[in-house]
Scaffold this motif. Sequence first.
Motif, mmCIF file in Angstrom:
data_model
loop_
_atom_site.group_PDB
_atom_site.id
_atom_site.type_symbol
_atom_site.label_atom_id
_atom_site.label_comp_id
_atom_site.label_asym_id
_atom_site.label_seq_id
_atom_site.Cartn_x
_atom_site.Cartn_y
_atom_site.Cartn_z
ATOM 1 N N LEU B 248 0.802 -1.233 0.000
ATOM 2 C CA LEU B 248 0.000 0.000 0.000
ATOM 3 C C LEU B 248 0.831 1.276 0.000
ATOM 4 O O LEU B 248 0.267 2.372 -0.103
ATOM 5 C CB LEU B 248 -0.948 -0.002 1.210
ATOM 6 C CG LEU B 248 -2.032 -1.082 1.165
ATOM 7 C CD1 LEU B 248 -2.774 -1.171 2.485
ATOM 8 C CD2 LEU B 248 -3.009 -0.801 0.024
ATOM 9 N N ARG B 251 0.151 4.940 1.789
ATOM 10 C CA ARG B 251 -1.266 5.028 2.178
ATOM 11 C C ARG B 251 -1.507 4.495 3.579
ATOM 12 O O ARG B 251 -2.559 4.748 4.175
ATOM 13 C CB ARG B 251 -2.131 4.259 1.169
ATOM 14 C CG ARG B 251 -2.053 4.837 -0.244
ATOM 15 C CD ARG B 251 -3.023 4.117 -1.167
ATOM 16 N NE ARG B 251 -4.406 4.466 -0.844
ATOM 17 C CZ ARG B 251 -5.472 3.764 -1.243
ATOM 18 N NH1 ARG B 251 -5.298 2.660 -1.957
ATOM 19 N NH2 ARG B 251 -6.694 4.146 -0.914
ATOM 20 N N GLN B 298 -9.926 1.134 0.498
ATOM 21 C CA GLN B 298 -10.192 0.396 -0.733
ATOM 22 C C GLN B 298 -8.987 0.481 -1.655
ATOM 23 O O GLN B 298 -8.404 1.545 -1.831
ATOM 24 C CB GLN B 298 -11.407 0.989 -1.442
ATOM 25 C CG GLN B 298 -12.672 0.990 -0.592
ATOM 26 C CD GLN B 298 -13.097 -0.405 -0.185
ATOM 27 O OE1 GLN B 298 -13.024 -1.324 -0.986
ATOM 28 N NE2 GLN B 298 -13.525 -0.581 1.059
ATOM 29 N N SER B 299 -8.612 -0.658 -2.214
ATOM 30 C CA SER B 299 -7.539 -0.632 -3.193
ATOM 31 C C SER B 299 -7.865 -1.675 -4.252
ATOM 32 O O SER B 299 -8.811 -2.449 -4.102
ATOM 33 C CB SER B 299 -6.183 -0.923 -2.545
ATOM 34 O OG SER B 299 -6.178 -2.193 -1.951
ATOM 35 N N SER B 303 -2.431 -4.877 -5.136
ATOM 36 C CA SER B 303 -2.470 -4.403 -3.751
ATOM 37 C C SER B 303 -3.625 -5.045 -2.995
ATOM 38 O O SER B 303 -3.465 -5.515 -1.872
ATOM 39 C CB SER B 303 -2.643 -2.880 -3.701
ATOM 40 O OG SER B 303 -1.526 -2.249 -4.248
ATOM 41 N N ALA B 304 -4.780 -5.066 -3.625
ATOM 42 C CA ALA B 304 -5.954 -5.637 -2.969
ATOM 43 C C ALA B 304 -5.733 -7.114 -2.671
ATOM 44 O O ALA B 304 -6.082 -7.602 -1.590
ATOM 45 C CB ALA B 304 -7.187 -5.448 -3.848
#
Lengths: 333, 333
Positions: B248, B251, B298-299, B303-304
């Motif tokens: 991330l 972030r 939220q990504s 990344s998610a």
Amino acid sequence: MDPILVEVTRGDRVESAHRGAATVIDASGSVVFQAGGIDTAIFPRSAVKSLQALPLVETGAAARLGLTEAEIALACSSHNGEEAHVAAAASMLAKAGRDSSCLECGTHWPSNDAATRRLAASGGAPSALHNNCSGKHSGFVCLACDRGDDPKGYISPDHPTMRAVTAALSEMTGTVLDARNRGTDGCSIPTFAIPLRALATGFARFGTGNGMAPDRAAAAKTIRAAVAANPFMVAGTGRLDTKLMAALGARVFCKGGAEGVFCASIPELGYGIAVKCDDGAGRAAQVAGAALVERLLQSGGDSAAAVAELARPAITNWNGIRVGEMRPTAALG
Amino acid sequence: MDPILVEVTRGDRVESAHRGAATVIDASGSVVFQAGGIDTAIFPRSAVKSLQALPLVETGAAARLGLTEAEIALACSSHNGEEAHVAAAASMLAKAGRDSSCLECGTHWPSNDAATRRLAASGGAPSALHNNCSGKHSGFVCLACDRGDDPKGYISPDHPTMRAVTAALSEMTGTVLDARNRGTDGCSIPTFAIPLRALATGFARFGTGNGMAPDRAAAAKTIRAAVAANPFMVAGTGRLDTKLMAALGARVFCKGGAEGVFCASIPELGYGIAVKCDDGAGRAAQVAGAALVERLLQSGGDSAAAVAELARPAITNWNGIRVGEMRPTAALG
């Protein structure tokens, strides 16, 4: 809601706390002590290795293959992968005419850090013999070969050798074991969810022979004597099972299991003990188990001091400063 | 009674479960999310290393000594003792005109098993540089030297350098820190019991600069950027903090602490996060922390997927077979 069994302190505060359930049961199945819920099925994991080793001894396989007491103890072990453990597993397999290539437990570096460093320093690499379950698996291979089964695939629930092992566990705990309560253990054999009440009853039987066929009762006695004479072989340097049995000898048989399980027999009282920490913490299961053994089994002198240290271990930091302790709560009686 | 935050499954059963408390708070101190009790003081342990590193940066000491971003990140770390960590700690001390002999954290083998094996295979032995806290301690030594304090005894609560570090932690969390809420950490410095509410508020400030003097707000920004650029330095191979920040970037800023603590800042939302597992389980604090970050931030894409894997990690055994998983419960929102 299970009660807090063990507290972890730092300075004068409780830093962490472990909930769980524990019971002491006699060989007739009567509850002598209970904390928390003991009728929920839990995975006993490695805590039942001694019950799973019964067929190896009661069938006469161990005697026919000439397994030593140390090797029988290793068959019940979650060992550290120290040199003596590895050598004993290799010896068991050799007596069955096999070698480590037929072990299906997987490979990992020794559980004991110093043993890992010695192996790395020698330029070595781990084999399946270093797996903490290699003694149990070597016992399965010995049993399979003695029975005339092809050991290949012995980790499967449907392999005839594993069926014999599971039948012994089922009979000792009075529990139906099938696909409905089955999971897969870290070493790939089946593990079955069993209530603490049934586990403690099984260990009361294991420690007394009560409620068991004569051959099985004799096998339990042989296994208990083998482990009492070789407490290093069931675990190893620094480990609770080894220390508790080294301190108390044949007065206690105990075995931890992954995810916070502890089972024990106290033959002179006819009791079985089973503990499960809800959160899976081995450190708490060990303190709770040692505390129950300490309370039930009065001892004196060095033994008492050794057991007390296991039931209330100091927490020291990297400079050797005592910063806290672990301690059993009043819920353990 | 704190709720169950994380479950550990085996097969189709819950094998173990972790209770705990968690909160998300904005920089004004308003609670955005709460599970369990967040006003009980808990030891944050290593989770507050970034707050303890503020004096090193805000005083200009880090700039005057020429510390790199990687070294500033190491000052906030609980590192694995891998070669890059050890080298960076040695470099920090050299820039202060010192060496490892003035570290007072104690010595242990690297936390990372492979690093331990490499060190053992090379015939080496660990020094205080391998201690997982050596970066933080090297930062304290740098601060002491820059302030003109004799670093000797810097681990004492009464040493002037440690007083400056504790003052920053007190101000960031709005908490009085003194002998009444003090314990001794694994590396021998004081650790202070602080409620999750105050910790999360401190991390909301750390991520936004809100409620902080300009020099301190600038220092927080510098530290966050340093860690975002060097996520390996705050932990290392295989570790959650490294993986989550590698996925991330800037972030999120996050840091685990011993005995089941996780703290984080989410700058773009102005949120701070604090988690404590009642039983002290790091594995559960990591899952709970990753799950909260996943839900709040939220990504997409890789990344998610990386964050989802941290929030719901598979449990595999020694043969690589998937035998269960860890998963956050509905109590985490």
